[in-house]
Design a protein around this motif. Structure first.
Motif, PDB file in Angstrom:
ATOM      1  N   ASP A   1      -6.278  49.307 -14.793  1.00 50.51           N
ATOM      2  CA  ASP A   1      -5.275  48.830 -13.847  1.00 50.51           C
ATOM      3  C   ASP A   1      -4.879  50.004 -12.944  1.00 50.51           C
ATOM      4  O   ASP A   1      -4.126  50.881 -13.340  1.00 50.51           O
ATOM      5  N   TYR A   2      -5.417  50.016 -11.728  1.00 50.82           N
ATOM      6  CA  TYR A   2      -5.193  51.136 -10.808  1.00 50.82           C
ATOM      7  C   TYR A   2      -3.902  50.942 -10.011  1.00 50.82           C
ATOM      8  O   TYR A   2      -3.436  49.812  -9.807  1.00 50.82           O
ATOM      9  N   LYS A   3      -3.356  52.057  -9.536  1.00 53.63           N
ATOM     10  CA  LYS A   3      -2.165  52.001  -8.691  1.00 53.63           C
ATOM     11  C   LYS A   3      -2.522  51.948  -7.207  1.00 53.63           C
ATOM     12  O   LYS A   3      -1.731  51.448  -6.402  1.00 53.63           O
ATOM     13  N   GLY A   4      -3.703  52.488  -6.856  1.00 54.86           N
ATOM     14  CA  GLY A   4      -4.103  52.539  -5.452  1.00 54.86           C
ATOM     15  C   GLY A   4      -5.521  52.053  -5.257  1.00 54.86           C
ATOM     16  O   GLY A   4      -6.417  52.383  -6.046  1.00 54.86           O
TER      17      GLY A   4
ATOM     18  N   SER B   1     -16.071  61.803  -3.917  1.00 54.75           N
ATOM     19  CA  SER B   1     -14.661  62.204  -3.923  1.00 54.75           C
ATOM     20  C   SER B   1     -14.070  62.235  -5.328  1.00 54.75           C
ATOM     21  O   SER B   1     -12.866  62.451  -5.491  1.00 54.75           O
ATOM     22  N   ASN B   2     -14.919  61.976  -6.320  1.00 58.55           N
ATOM     23  CA  ASN B   2     -14.479  62.003  -7.722  1.00 58.55           C
ATOM     24  C   ASN B   2     -13.395  60.983  -8.035  1.00 58.55           C
ATOM     25  O   ASN B   2     -12.424  61.273  -8.737  1.00 58.55           O
ATOM     26  N   ILE B   3     -13.570  59.769  -7.475  1.00 55.38           N
ATOM     27  CA  ILE B   3     -12.689  58.682  -7.864  1.00 55.38           C
ATOM     28  C   ILE B   3     -13.543  57.518  -8.366  1.00 55.38           C
ATOM     29  O   ILE B   3     -14.728  57.414  -8.047  1.00 55.38           O
ATOM     30  N   ASP B   4     -12.941  56.643  -9.159  1.00 56.62           N
ATOM     31  CA  ASP B   4     -13.657  55.491  -9.699  1.00 56.62           C
ATOM     32  C   ASP B   4     -14.080  54.544  -8.579  1.00 56.62           C
ATOM     33  O   ASP B   4     -13.492  54.561  -7.475  1.00 56.62           O
ATOM     34  N   THR B   5     -15.067  53.727  -8.862  1.00 56.67           N
ATOM     35  CA  THR B   5     -15.610  52.815  -7.855  1.00 56.67           C
ATOM     36  C   THR B   5     -15.819  51.422  -8.434  1.00 56.67           C
ATOM     37  O   THR B   5     -16.141  51.268  -9.614  1.00 56.67           O
ATOM     38  N   ILE B   6     -15.643  50.429  -7.568  1.00 57.33           N
ATOM     39  CA  ILE B   6     -15.954  49.041  -7.903  1.00 57.33           C
ATOM     40  C   ILE B   6     -16.926  48.511  -6.866  1.00 57.33           C
ATOM     41  O   ILE B   6     -16.592  48.403  -5.681  1.00 57.33           O
ATOM     42  N   HIS B   7     -18.130  48.197  -7.297  1.00 60.32           N
ATOM     43  CA  HIS B   7     -19.124  47.591  -6.413  1.00 60.32           C
ATOM     44  C   HIS B   7     -18.956  46.079  -6.450  1.00 60.32           C
ATOM     45  O   HIS B   7     -18.896  45.476  -7.526  1.00 60.32           O
ATOM     46  N   VAL B   8     -18.836  45.466  -5.267  1.00 63.93           N
ATOM     47  CA  VAL B   8     -18.778  44.005  -5.191  1.00 63.93           C
ATOM     48  C   VAL B   8     -20.135  43.482  -4.718  1.00 63.93           C
ATOM     49  O   VAL B   8     -20.713  44.000  -3.769  1.00 63.93           O
TER      50      VAL B   8
ATOM     51  N   GLU C   1      -4.618  61.184   0.517  1.00 62.46           N
ATOM     52  CA  GLU C   1      -3.361  61.831   0.906  1.00 62.46           C
ATOM     53  C   GLU C   1      -2.372  60.812   1.481  1.00 62.46           C
ATOM     54  O   GLU C   1      -1.179  60.837   1.160  1.00 62.46           O
ATOM     55  N   LYS C   2      -2.889  59.895   2.312  1.00 64.98           N
ATOM     56  CA  LYS C   2      -2.016  58.895   2.927  1.00 64.98           C
ATOM     57  C   LYS C   2      -1.451  57.925   1.894  1.00 64.98           C
ATOM     58  O   LYS C   2      -0.288  57.523   1.995  1.00 64.98           O
ATOM     59  N   ILE C   3      -2.265  57.571   0.910  1.00 69.78           N
ATOM     60  CA  ILE C   3      -1.799  56.599  -0.083  1.00 69.78           C
ATOM     61  C   ILE C   3      -0.822  57.241  -1.066  1.00 69.78           C
ATOM     62  O   ILE C   3      -0.061  56.542  -1.742  1.00 69.78           O
ATOM     63  N   GLY C   4      -0.852  58.583  -1.173  1.00 74.59           N
ATOM     64  CA  GLY C   4       0.155  59.305  -1.938  1.00 74.59           C
ATOM     65  C   GLY C   4       0.010  59.225  -3.441  1.00 74.59           C
ATOM     66  O   GLY C   4       1.000  59.338  -4.167  1.00 74.59           O
ATOM     67  N   LEU C   5      -1.211  59.064  -3.925  1.00 70.81           N
ATOM     68  CA  LEU C   5      -1.466  58.975  -5.357  1.00 70.81           C
ATOM     69  C   LEU C   5      -2.543  59.981  -5.756  1.00 70.81           C
ATOM     70  O   LEU C   5      -3.247  60.521  -4.907  1.00 70.81           O
ATOM     71  N   SER C   6      -2.682  60.214  -7.047  1.00 70.55           N
ATOM     72  CA  SER C   6      -3.737  61.109  -7.517  1.00 70.55           C
ATOM     73  C   SER C   6      -5.068  60.370  -7.509  1.00 70.55           C
ATOM     74  O   SER C   6      -5.117  59.132  -7.490  1.00 70.55           O
ATOM     75  N   LYS C   7      -6.157  61.126  -7.544  1.00 67.51           N
ATOM     76  CA  LYS C   7      -7.485  60.511  -7.561  1.00 67.51           C
ATOM     77  C   LYS C   7      -7.676  59.639  -8.800  1.00 67.51           C
ATOM     78  O   LYS C   7      -8.352  58.608  -8.753  1.00 67.51           O
ATOM     79  N   GLU C   8      -7.079  60.044  -9.895  1.00 69.54           N
ATOM     80  CA  GLU C   8      -7.216  59.285 -11.143  1.00 69.54           C
ATOM     81  C   GLU C   8      -6.541  57.924 -11.056  1.00 69.54           C
ATOM     82  O   GLU C   8      -6.891  57.007 -11.811  1.00 69.54           O
ATOM     83  N   GLU C   9      -5.593  57.777 -10.137  1.00 74.03           N
ATOM     84  CA  GLU C   9      -4.864  56.518  -9.998  1.00 74.03           C
ATOM     85  C   GLU C   9      -5.498  55.574  -8.981  1.00 74.03           C
ATOM     86  O   GLU C   9      -5.036  54.450  -8.805  1.00 74.03           O
ATOM     87  N   CYS C  10      -6.582  56.051  -8.306  1.00 69.20           N
ATOM     88  CA  CYS C  10      -7.180  55.278  -7.211  1.00 69.20           C
ATOM     89  C   CYS C  10      -8.597  54.826  -7.544  1.00 69.20           C
ATOM     90  O   CYS C  10      -9.274  55.398  -8.398  1.00 69.20           O
TER      91      CYS C  10
END
Length: 255
Positions: free
Chosen positions: A3-6, A219-226, A193-202
């Motif tokens: 459950d991500y925040k961003g 960018s070292n953030i999780d991904t969801i392929h649709v 930076e604009k969304i104001g959250l850490s990479k782990e939260e996005c």
């Protein structure tokens, strides 16, 4: 699924195809709005202003605003103005790119004696525009391209993208530009930076592996392929680095 925040979200192939809304897309944005989740549409299209992007989405039945849009035009203007405030720019591109550059305090000029050459998608491209860009780069202007997409999807099929236009200047001058858009980290870092959250939260959501998913990976953030756009599930399975998740449509992401 976490459950991500961003949520950083692609548009074409993820929210819509041309003028057709993709199944689950409106419901997904409604879910984010209802649960006060932070989100940004991250688009490589530099030709439209954020308001024009939001207007198109709202006309299609979405409920969003320009505050939820970051384009390569905004990322490019932000990149230049941060390192070289007030610089002069020769640009190829649409009204969205020109607005972003001027609003960032940069001087848009129509000659080859400038600090920067910026190329974005221009459906009214001419030989003269490319000639001025080449002359400016040869004169020492720093060379920037909004994105490297060589083709873009359209109701007619795949049309030349900004990467194709950029390649003319690259081949002529021998200079490789700095690319701003997905899958590069520049636009992603600005979005985070604009969304104001850490990479782990996005998380980054998109259909095209080579731009959307690689942007998240780079960018070292999780991904969801649709599985609603260009890259199929079979193609995804053949990649060396897999997305964090792959879903049939965005209904699967709604909690």
């Amino acid at each position: 699924m976490k459950d991500y925040k961003g949520y950083l979200i692609d548009l074409d192939g993820t929210m819509y195809k041309g003028s057709e809304v993709i199944e689950g897309a409106i419901e997904f944005i409604d879910y984010l709005n209802k649960h006060n989740k932070s989100y940004l549409f991250v688009t490589n299209n530099s030709s439209k202003t954020p308001q024009e992007v939001a207007d198109k989405l709202n006309d299609m039945g979405f409920n969003t605003s320009s505050e939820h849009v970051i384009s390569t035009a905004l990322a490019t203007s932000g990149y230049i103005s941060e390192i070289d405030p007030g610089a002069s720019v020769y640009m190829i591109g649409g009204s969205g790119l020109k607005s972003a550059l001027t609003e960032a305090g940069l001087e848009v000029k129509n000659d080859e004696h400038v600090d920067y050459v910026v190329i974005g998608l221009d459906v009214e491209i001419t030989y003269e525009k490319l000639s001025v860009a080449c002359l400016a780069v040869r004169n020492g202007a720093k060379f920037i391209s909004t994105n490297k997409d060589v083709s873009i999807p359209n109701e007619r099929g795949f049309l030349p993208g900004n990467g194709s236009l950029t390649s003319v200047v690259t081949v002529s001058t021998g200079k490789t530009p700095i690319f701003i858009g997905k899958p590069e980290a520049i636009i992603m870092n600005q979005a985070i930076e604009k969304i104001g959250l850490s990479k782990e939260e996005c998380v980054m959501i998109g259909d095209l592996y080579d731009t959307d998913i690689l942007a998240g990976i780079n960018s070292n953030i999780d991904t969801i392929h649709v599985q609603t756009g260009v890259t199929s599930l079979d193609e995804i399975k053949a990649k060396d680095v897999l997305p964090t998740y792959s879903v049939q449509n965005l209904f699967e992401v709604i909690k």
